[in-house]
Enzyme design. Structure first.
Site, PDB file in Angstrom:
ATOM      1  N   ASP A  42      -8.694   1.457 -22.034  1.00 55.46           N
ATOM      2  CA  ASP A  42      -9.576   1.928 -23.110  1.00 55.46           C
ATOM      3  C   ASP A  42      -8.910   1.747 -24.476  1.00 55.46           C
ATOM      4  OD1 ASP A  42      -7.673   3.937 -22.596  1.00 55.46           O
ATOM      5  OD2 ASP A  42      -9.143   5.558 -22.437  1.00 55.46           O
ATOM      6  N   PHE A  63      -7.611   9.865 -34.185  1.00 55.44           N
ATOM      7  CA  PHE A  63      -8.010  10.150 -32.812  1.00 55.44           C
ATOM      8  C   PHE A  63      -9.502   9.886 -32.649  1.00 55.44           C
ATOM      9  CE2 PHE A  63      -8.897  12.565 -28.995  1.00 55.44           C
ATOM     10  CZ  PHE A  63      -7.826  12.203 -28.199  1.00 55.44           C
ATOM     11  N   ARG A 106     -16.525  11.498 -23.084  1.00 59.49           N
ATOM     12  CA  ARG A 106     -16.369  10.175 -22.468  1.00 59.49           C
ATOM     13  C   ARG A 106     -17.677   9.405 -22.366  1.00 59.49           C
ATOM     14  NH1 ARG A 106     -11.226   9.510 -20.131  1.00 59.49           N
ATOM     15  NH2 ARG A 106     -10.304  11.340 -19.166  1.00 59.49           N
TER      16      ARG A 106
HETATM   17  P1  IMP Z   1      -0.209   4.977 -24.684  1.00 56.97           P
HETATM   18  O1  IMP Z   1       0.555   5.059 -23.404  1.00 56.97           O
HETATM   19  O2  IMP Z   1       0.419   5.795 -25.761  1.00 56.97           O
HETATM   20  O3  IMP Z   1      -0.493   3.568 -25.133  1.00 56.97           O
HETATM   21  O4  IMP Z   1      -1.538   5.756 -24.426  1.00 56.97           O
HETATM   22  C1  IMP Z   1      -2.672   5.185 -23.945  1.00 56.97           C
HETATM   23  C2  IMP Z   1      -3.592   6.304 -23.490  1.00 56.97           C
HETATM   24  O5  IMP Z   1      -3.582   7.392 -24.420  1.00 56.97           O
HETATM   25  C3  IMP Z   1      -5.026   5.843 -23.449  1.00 56.97           C
HETATM   26  O6  IMP Z   1      -5.349   5.312 -22.184  1.00 56.97           O
HETATM   27  C4  IMP Z   1      -5.791   7.109 -23.747  1.00 56.97           C
HETATM   28  O7  IMP Z   1      -6.017   7.810 -22.552  1.00 56.97           O
HETATM   29  C5  IMP Z   1      -4.878   7.922 -24.602  1.00 56.97           C
HETATM   30  N1  IMP Z   1      -5.224   7.831 -26.041  1.00 56.97           N
HETATM   31  C6  IMP Z   1      -4.502   7.274 -27.033  1.00 56.97           C
HETATM   32  N2  IMP Z   1      -5.114   7.365 -28.207  1.00 56.97           N
HETATM   33  C7  IMP Z   1      -6.285   7.997 -27.963  1.00 56.97           C
HETATM   34  C8  IMP Z   1      -7.400   8.368 -28.796  1.00 56.97           C
HETATM   35  O8  IMP Z   1      -7.467   8.141 -30.027  1.00 56.97           O
HETATM   36  N3  IMP Z   1      -8.420   9.008 -28.179  1.00 56.97           N
HETATM   37  C9  IMP Z   1      -8.422   9.275 -26.840  1.00 56.97           C
HETATM   38  N4  IMP Z   1      -7.420   8.940 -26.028  1.00 56.97           N
HETATM   39  C10 IMP Z   1      -6.348   8.300 -26.587  1.00 56.97           C
HETATM   40 MG    MG Z   2      -6.120   6.321 -20.551  1.00 57.04          MG
END
Ligand code: IMP
Ligand code: MG
Length: 181
Positions: A102, A154, A167
């Site tokens: 996502d 966010f 979602r």
């Molecule tokens: P990463 O491991 O930091 O790259 O995090 C990825 C995961 O963090 C994504 O699959 C989301 O579940 C969550 N995430 C990161 N930023 C957002 C956001 O702005 N909204 C919702 N979920 C987020």
């Molecule tokens: Mg995720």
């Protein structure tokens, strides 16, 4: 009172997402066709489900798909610790795996999952994400296909949640401040 009333701004509309999925699907079709390959599409639960569902309509190949669930995240802060909650049912051995995410934020999740797929003996591993937040990157990762770049804010909707909410919204938006209270 609708769930939409809790959204401050719509960042990316349903139509924009659909159009982008059409373009990405075409590109994926072309790239894999040129390699004579058919991807095993691996969607990361739960956030990538709406994006994957839209995207695969435009991939003109006899793909298979499977799901994986890893966790590292609660609330709005990302941690370094990634563990498998649900593994693939399909063997990754010799497959051309296309991971669907996502959003790539710090890059830790994708980095860990790419490593897991390589350990399964995949022939190739590529990443497609609906959203990319490059300003937040902590780990260097190759993202092969990106839907949209977003700033360091966010966002929710189209699979993305805040404490499991929002979602199912058909667009990507920014929640109102009171949502966090
Ligand atoms: P990463 O491991 O930091 O790259 O995090 C990825 C995961 O963090 C994504 O699959 C989301 O579940 C969550 N995430 C990161 N930023 C957002 C956001 O702005 N909204 C919702 N979920 C987020
Ligand atoms: Mg995720």
């Amino acid at each position: 009172m609708s769930i939409r009333d809790e959204i401050k701004t719509v960042l990316i509309s349903e139509e924009q997402i659909r159009e982008r999925c059409r373009e990405l699907g075409k590109q994926v079709t072309k790239d894999y066709s040129e390699q004579n390959a058919t991807p095993l599409v691996v969607a990361l639960l739960r956030g990538s489900v709406p994006f994957m569902s839209e995207l695969i309509k435009y991939i003109d190949l006899d793909i298979q798909y499977d799901f994986m669930d890893v966790t590292s995240y609660s609330g709005t802060k990302s941690t370094g610790d990634i563990r498998i909650v649900k593994d693939l049912e399909t063997s990754g051995e010799g497959k051309d795996i296309l991971i669907v995410e996502d959003i790539v934020d710090t890059g830790r999740t994708i980095n860990a999952v790419v490593g897991m797929m390589k350990n399964k003996g995949a022939n190739s591993v590529k990443v497609i994400t609906l959203l990319d937040k490059p300003s937040r990157r902590v780990v260097d990762v190759d993202v092969d296909y990106i839907g949209f770049e977003v700033d360091d804010i966010f966002v929710v909707g189209y699979g993305l949640d805040y404490n499991q909410r929002f979602r199912a919204l058909p667009f990507v938006g920014v929640p109102k401040e009171e949502v966090y209270r």
